[in-house]
Write an enzyme that holds these catalytic residues in place. Structure first.
Site, short mmCIF file in Angstrom:
data_model
loop_
_atom_site.label_atom_id
_atom_site.label_comp_id
_atom_site.label_asym_id
_atom_site.label_seq_id
_atom_site.Cartn_x
_atom_site.Cartn_y
_atom_site.Cartn_z
CG HIS A 62 -33.74 -4.47 -58.68
ND1 HIS A 62 -33.79 -4.79 -57.52
CD2 HIS A 62 -32.60 -4.21 -58.91
CE1 HIS A 62 -32.91 -4.97 -56.95
NE2 HIS A 62 -31.87 -4.40 -57.80
CG ASP A 92 -36.68 -6.44 -56.44
OD1 ASP A 92 -36.72 -6.82 -57.84
OD2 ASP A 92 -35.71 -5.68 -55.82
CB SER A 171 -29.20 -6.08 -56.53
OG SER A 171 -29.31 -4.69 -55.85
#
Length: 208
Positions: A62, A92, A171
């Site tokens: 992402h 992910d 992230s």
């Protein structure tokens, strides 16, 4: 009769003394790991990534989205137009790179280890680039403890629940144990309502 003298007492040598190697300080962990964590920029957002080997960058899918290339800020300088090699949307995860030439060769990789030896209650550190807007971003570190392990049977993976803060942009950052070993990648799972972060365990990242 001849009397027999009792044998001399057996002397048991004391066990050898061992000195446990002292754990590094948080500042030492950050100094060692932060050059291996990079800032990732795409047209609609930013994130973090980890140099794992030979100029390859591990991050979240992402973070890179569907873009074919990203811009990186690394300890060796800015690198533009780095290709996104592969994505795994289910888990992910994404691989970026490899970074070519001297820039890639100058980066120090972090080796994915296993989180299985880390006990609940031990210190952990998150290193990444949360919400950076500076021209030359600097990595940030937050600290906490391993709170518990959460098994996700549908994905056949384990999340490490930590109370070290994970902010937007972090992230793809590195979760390190108190020895500075890479035990997870932040991002997948985000925050729960109790303000705990969920981090993807390194042994599952390696397998996938």
């Amino acid at each position: 009769t001849t009397s027999m003298a009792p044998p001399p007492p057996t002397t048991v040598p004391p066990p050898p003394t061992t000195t446990a190697e002292p754990l590094p300080t948080a500042a030492e962990v950050f100094a060692a790991a932060s050059p291996s964590v990079v800032y990732i920029e795409v047209p609609d957002g930013t994130g973090s990534g980890i140099v794992i080997a030979d100029g390859w960058i591990l991050t979240n899918a992402h973070v890179v989205g569907r873009y074919l290339e990203v811009r990186l800020f690394t300890s060796a300088g800015e690198v533009a137009d780095v290709p996104v090699h592969a994505r795994d949307w289910l888990h992910d995860l994404a691989l970026v790179g490899p970074i070519p030439g001297p820039a890639g060769e100058a980066l120090s990789p972090l080796s994915l280890t296993s989180s299985e030896g880390v006990r609940v209650g031990e210190a952990v550190y998150l290193v990444g680039f949360p919400g950076e807007v500076e021209t030359e971003p600097d990595a940030t570190m937050t600290a906490g403890i391993l709170s518990r392990r959460r098994r996700q049977p549908c994905l056949d993976v384990t999340f490490l629940q930590v109370d070290a803060l994970i902010a937007g942009g972090q992230s793809g950052g590195a979760l390190l144990d108190e020895r500075g070993d890479l035990i997870g990648i932040s991002g997948l799972g985000g925050f729960s309502e109790s303000n705990f972060g969920l981090v993807f365990a390194a042994e599952d990242v390696t397998r996938i």
